[in-house]
Design a protein around this motif. Sequence first.
Motif, PDB file in Angstrom:
ATOM      1  N   LEU A 147       6.112   0.919   9.215  1.00 37.87           N
ATOM      2  CA  LEU A 147       5.439   0.303   8.049  1.00 37.87           C
ATOM      3  C   LEU A 147       4.823   1.332   7.124  1.00 37.87           C
ATOM      4  N   THR A 148       5.345   2.542   7.150  1.00 35.96           N
ATOM      5  CA  THR A 148       4.726   3.592   6.347  1.00 35.96           C
ATOM      6  C   THR A 148       4.969   3.413   4.859  1.00 35.96           C
ATOM      7  N   ASP A 207       5.985   0.271   1.591  1.00 35.66           N
ATOM      8  CA  ASP A 207       5.735  -1.119   1.204  1.00 35.66           C
ATOM      9  C   ASP A 207       6.446  -2.120   2.125  1.00 35.66           C
ATOM     10  N   PHE A 208       5.721  -3.158   2.511  1.00 32.63           N
ATOM     11  CA  PHE A 208       6.277  -4.124   3.463  1.00 32.63           C
ATOM     12  C   PHE A 208       5.854  -5.545   3.118  1.00 32.63           C
ATOM     13  N   PHE A 241      11.981  -3.863   0.721  1.00 30.63           N
ATOM     14  CA  PHE A 241      10.759  -3.849   1.519  1.00 30.63           C
ATOM     15  C   PHE A 241      11.108  -3.725   3.002  1.00 30.63           C
ATOM     16  N   ARG A 286       7.527   8.068   4.182  1.00 27.59           N
ATOM     17  CA  ARG A 286       6.603   7.704   3.116  1.00 27.59           C
ATOM     18  C   ARG A 286       7.089   8.235   1.773  1.00 27.59           C
ATOM     19  N   TYR A 291       0.605   3.023   5.399  1.00 28.84           N
ATOM     20  CA  TYR A 291       0.303   4.109   4.460  1.00 28.84           C
ATOM     21  C   TYR A 291      -0.623   5.141   5.112  1.00 28.84           C
ATOM     22  N   ALA A 301       2.540  -5.881   0.959  1.00 33.35           N
ATOM     23  CA  ALA A 301       1.687  -4.739   0.641  1.00 33.35           C
ATOM     24  C   ALA A 301       2.505  -3.781  -0.221  1.00 33.35           C
ATOM     25  N   ILE A 302       1.951  -3.424  -1.367  1.00 27.43           N
ATOM     26  CA  ILE A 302       2.629  -2.490  -2.268  1.00 27.43           C
ATOM     27  C   ILE A 302       1.629  -1.428  -2.697  1.00 27.43           C
ATOM     28  N   SER A 303       2.004  -0.171  -2.551  1.00 34.33           N
ATOM     29  CA  SER A 303       1.143   0.908  -3.033  1.00 34.33           C
ATOM     30  C   SER A 303       1.515   1.240  -4.473  1.00 34.33           C
ATOM     31  N   SER A 337       0.678   3.952  -5.898  1.00 28.53           N
ATOM     32  CA  SER A 337       0.712   5.409  -6.072  1.00 28.53           C
ATOM     33  C   SER A 337       2.136   5.899  -6.332  1.00 28.53           C
ATOM     34  N   ASN A 342      -3.935   1.662  -3.173  1.00 31.77           N
ATOM     35  CA  ASN A 342      -4.005   2.770  -4.135  1.00 31.77           C
ATOM     36  C   ASN A 342      -3.818   2.283  -5.576  1.00 31.77           C
TER      37      ASN A 342
END
Lengths: 313, 313
Positions: A133-134, A136-137, A164, A247, B90, B139-141, B143, B170
């Motif tokens: 899950l490092t 977006d999921f 995703f 990532r 993350y 979940a979306i970062s 960054s 982020n």
Amino acid sequence: MNAAPGKISLVGIGPGSLDHLTPAARTAILDADTVIGYATYIKLVEPLLAGKEVIRKSMTEEIDRAIEALARAREGRKVALISSGDAGVYGMAGPTYEVLFEAGWNPESDIAVEVIPGASALNSCAALVGAPLTHDFCAISLSDLLTPWAVIARRLNAAAEADFVVALYNPKSGRRSEQIVHAQSLFLAHRDPRTPVAIVKSGYRARQKVELTTLAQLAEAEIGMLSTVLIGNSHTFARAGLMVTPRGYTNKYDVGSGDTREGEQRGRSLSTGLDGFVATVRDSAEDASRLAERFGLPLTYIEQLLAEPAAVT
Amino acid sequence: MNAAPGKISLVGIGPGSLDHLTPAARTAILDADTVIGYATYIKLVEPLLAGKEVIRKSMTEEIDRAIEALARAREGRKVALISSGDAGVYGMAGPTYEVLFEAGWNPESDIAVEVIPGASALNSCAALVGAPLTHDFCAISLSDLLTPWAVIARRLNAAAEADFVVALYNPKSGRRSEQIVHAQSLFLAHRDPRTPVAIVKSGYRARQKVELTTLAQLAEAEIGMLSTVLIGNSHTFARAGLMVTPRGYTNKYDVGSGDTREGEQRGRSLSTGLDGFVATVRDSAEDASRLAERFGLPLTYIEQLLAEPAAVT
């Protein structure tokens, strides 16, 4: 209503082992007069229940659990409503607030309500298989007991298409065995059959079982009521029995030495980050609808980018 | 390499308060010789660090942290690499496995590696605002330091279109202030401007701040490095300062009494569940491509449903 102030604590107990129960969750259970939950989860916190009223409900009785909790809290009792994982993720927090609001409750009334967070199944299952899950999921429940299949299928398709990592909750039960086959089919429309998939059953509990497989083989795997399925994105790899989603460090760094790659700066956006993307769109010879199609983005958004800079940025 | 077996524990400390640190995470930190982490997170577990080597790194030095952890573990030391929230979301689990594999490590080598799950920011922020994550979420970062904006934008668009609840990690930093404006713009292409939005800053820490707003007002809210943004789906409502996403119980039950609605059965799929959906598709007068468009699903999937029953179900 009774004058004594009642309380409802919505407690996420994490994966199940007491090693993963937070002090806040433990305290809420120990302080409660009444503990309500699905029988399987009650068993996981048994050592904390001496001297308490314990109400065991079956799987489908979430609304009954919430109604019961409200009735007890109205008598001035402290109630702990327990959920495995996180109480907020497909847990009791939602139905309880729905029942409370329906009954005219509000946060200023004499019943205090709190949610105590915990690691959800996606967090604990991920921990057991590496680092899937490092990036977006999404979490998607395959249960159509409360959600129309058209909604679920559309989300599966969107998550697969936009690359995703996906955690499937409630993938299968005695009566629901075909949903996982349909999910596989929707994913295969967008993703490589060799995409790594992990199936974790009863993570951190006595009968824990972890299986690594592929999207192509997903439907043949052993999946049940207590399983969570993790499907990798297009960059996820399986190695030495672990599943890892990069990532993106290799976009910027040499992972061996830690040095920054040419053209990129530590602590700054990638050259293909937002500013770079906007420049690419503006410098393109293609028209807005071609760009929208190429990037899979709404025409309105592309048009905003092409309009004067003040419009969006 | 040294003969003494080293160890790397990837520890998720949860939101930050020791009340939410699991016993497993506490033990891993207490057992470590060396604790490595971002300076802000190190401060959160300060009471557990007496007598240990403590290595504080800055925000962008994840790869350095992993390289340092490997070097120490090779000397036979027990290293705890700490992440706020969940080490797998993350967090440090991903970059550490990337560095380990790059260095030729495997699970059978003399360095043991474990991930200890914790409640991620989305879990703890949700707990503070009600029950926003009760249905499917992403979940979306935001960054773009490691991820191209085209990838991020496409995921935002897919999540908005398929009606996921979304947690933005982020969302903003000193140098990145426009990403959140673009995210808002992409969401507004699909979702009501009145959609509830919660912004949680430093949840469960000393400077906790919770703000409820709407999608229309999102860009004007106070958002920083330590904020998580939760955007509701089309059913999420705000009431009495809380944000709740219904699980769908009203599709099946009367939430006041707990009784089942006509045509639906407790413990069974909805009438609009998978079987009902397949029947609708098969009984439709529309052709496959019209159906694919209507439901937002791949043509191949619809064609499978229309083919003989054995094909998918």
